[in-house]
Motif scaffolding. Structure first.
Motif, PDB file in Angstrom:
ATOM      1  N   VAL A   8       0.852  -1.190   0.000  1.00  0.00           N
ATOM      2  CA  VAL A   8       0.000   0.000   0.000  1.00  0.00           C
ATOM      3  C   VAL A   8       0.889   1.242   0.000  1.00  0.00           C
ATOM      4  CG1 VAL A   8      -1.778   1.271   1.238  1.00  0.00           C
ATOM      5  CG2 VAL A   8      -1.807  -1.227   1.221  1.00  0.00           C
ATOM      6  N   ARG A   9       0.558   2.183  -0.868  1.00  0.00           N
ATOM      7  CA  ARG A   9       1.324   3.424  -0.985  1.00  0.00           C
ATOM      8  C   ARG A   9       0.358   4.578  -1.218  1.00  0.00           C
ATOM      9  NH1 ARG A   9       5.428   4.953  -5.825  1.00  0.00           N
ATOM     10  NH2 ARG A   9       6.069   6.943  -4.976  1.00  0.00           N
ATOM     11  N   ARG A  10       0.651   5.709  -0.593  1.00  0.00           N
ATOM     12  CA  ARG A  10      -0.178   6.900  -0.803  1.00  0.00           C
ATOM     13  C   ARG A  10       0.521   7.845  -1.753  1.00  0.00           C
ATOM     14  NH1 ARG A  10      -4.503   8.517   3.057  1.00  0.00           N
ATOM     15  NH2 ARG A  10      -4.158  10.434   1.943  1.00  0.00           N
ATOM     16  N   ILE A  11      -0.248   8.337  -2.712  1.00  0.00           N
ATOM     17  CA  ILE A  11       0.223   9.360  -3.648  1.00  0.00           C
ATOM     18  C   ILE A  11      -0.779  10.489  -3.548  1.00  0.00           C
ATOM     19  CG2 ILE A  11       0.746   9.897  -6.047  1.00  0.00           C
ATOM     20  CD1 ILE A  11       1.363   6.912  -6.439  1.00  0.00           C
ATOM     21  N   GLY A  12      -0.437  11.509  -2.797  1.00  0.00           N
ATOM     22  CA  GLY A  12      -1.392  12.576  -2.509  1.00  0.00           C
ATOM     23  C   GLY A  12      -2.537  11.995  -1.703  1.00  0.00           C
ATOM     24  N   PRO A  13      -3.779  12.299  -2.064  1.00  0.00           N
ATOM     25  CA  PRO A  13      -4.918  11.747  -1.327  1.00  0.00           C
ATOM     26  C   PRO A  13      -5.312  10.336  -1.781  1.00  0.00           C
ATOM     27  CG  PRO A  13      -5.721  13.211  -3.007  1.00  0.00           C
ATOM     28  CD  PRO A  13      -4.204  13.299  -3.044  1.00  0.00           C
ATOM     29  N   VAL A  14      -4.621   9.804  -2.779  1.00  0.00           N
ATOM     30  CA  VAL A  14      -4.992   8.506  -3.354  1.00  0.00           C
ATOM     31  C   VAL A  14      -4.119   7.399  -2.781  1.00  0.00           C
ATOM     32  CG1 VAL A  14      -5.267   7.190  -5.499  1.00  0.00           C
ATOM     33  CG2 VAL A  14      -5.718   9.647  -5.478  1.00  0.00           C
ATOM     34  N   SER A  15      -4.755   6.312  -2.361  1.00  0.00           N
ATOM     35  CA  SER A  15      -4.044   5.122  -1.920  1.00  0.00           C
ATOM     36  C   SER A  15      -4.009   4.126  -3.067  1.00  0.00           C
ATOM     37  CB  SER A  15      -4.749   4.476  -0.726  1.00  0.00           C
ATOM     38  OG  SER A  15      -4.629   5.293   0.402  1.00  0.00           O
ATOM     39  N   VAL A  16      -2.830   3.544  -3.276  1.00  0.00           N
ATOM     40  CA  VAL A  16      -2.650   2.522  -4.305  1.00  0.00           C
ATOM     41  C   VAL A  16      -2.238   1.248  -3.590  1.00  0.00           C
ATOM     42  CG1 VAL A  16      -1.334   1.846  -6.350  1.00  0.00           C
ATOM     43  CG2 VAL A  16      -1.944   4.242  -6.001  1.00  0.00           C
ATOM     44  N   ALA A  17      -2.889   0.131  -3.924  1.00  0.00           N
ATOM     45  CA  ALA A  17      -2.591  -1.142  -3.267  1.00  0.00           C
ATOM     46  C   ALA A  17      -2.692  -2.280  -4.270  1.00  0.00           C
ATOM     47  CB  ALA A  17      -3.559  -1.382  -2.124  1.00  0.00           C
ATOM     48  N   SER A  18      -2.022  -3.374  -3.939  1.00  0.00           N
ATOM     49  CA  SER A  18      -2.080  -4.580  -4.758  1.00  0.00           C
ATOM     50  C   SER A  18      -2.759  -5.677  -3.954  1.00  0.00           C
ATOM     51  CB  SER A  18      -0.668  -5.030  -5.134  1.00  0.00           C
ATOM     52  OG  SER A  18      -0.020  -4.026  -5.870  1.00  0.00           O
ATOM     53  N   TYR A  19      -3.413  -6.598  -4.671  1.00  0.00           N
ATOM     54  CA  TYR A  19      -4.027  -7.753  -4.024  1.00  0.00           C
ATOM     55  C   TYR A  19      -4.193  -8.858  -5.057  1.00  0.00           C
ATOM     56  CZ  TYR A  19      -8.464  -6.245  -6.113  1.00  0.00           C
ATOM     57  OH  TYR A  19      -9.449  -5.890  -6.984  1.00  0.00           O
TER      58      TYR A  19
END
Length: 59
Positions: A8-19
């Protein structure tokens, strides 16, 4: 069954995650800002991170 998010990584207000979904790696970008309904699934991590970088909240 709920997905187990990893990397999980945050880029600004957006969270990006893998599953993993049905044996396939999937990637999710979701905005965490109040009243912003942006979220999308992608086949590649690069696409999810690009969407996070160019996302602009409508509110």
């Amino acid at each position: 069954m709920n997905p187990r998010f990893r990397n999980v990584r945050r880029i600004g207000p957006v969270s990006v995650a893998s599953y993993v979904d049905r044996g396939r790696n999937r990637h999710l970008a979701a905005c965490t800002a109040p009243r912003c309904d942006f979220s999308a699934e992608y086949d590649s991590r690069a696409a999810a991170e690009l969407a996070a970088r160019i996302h602009r909240c409508s509110t």
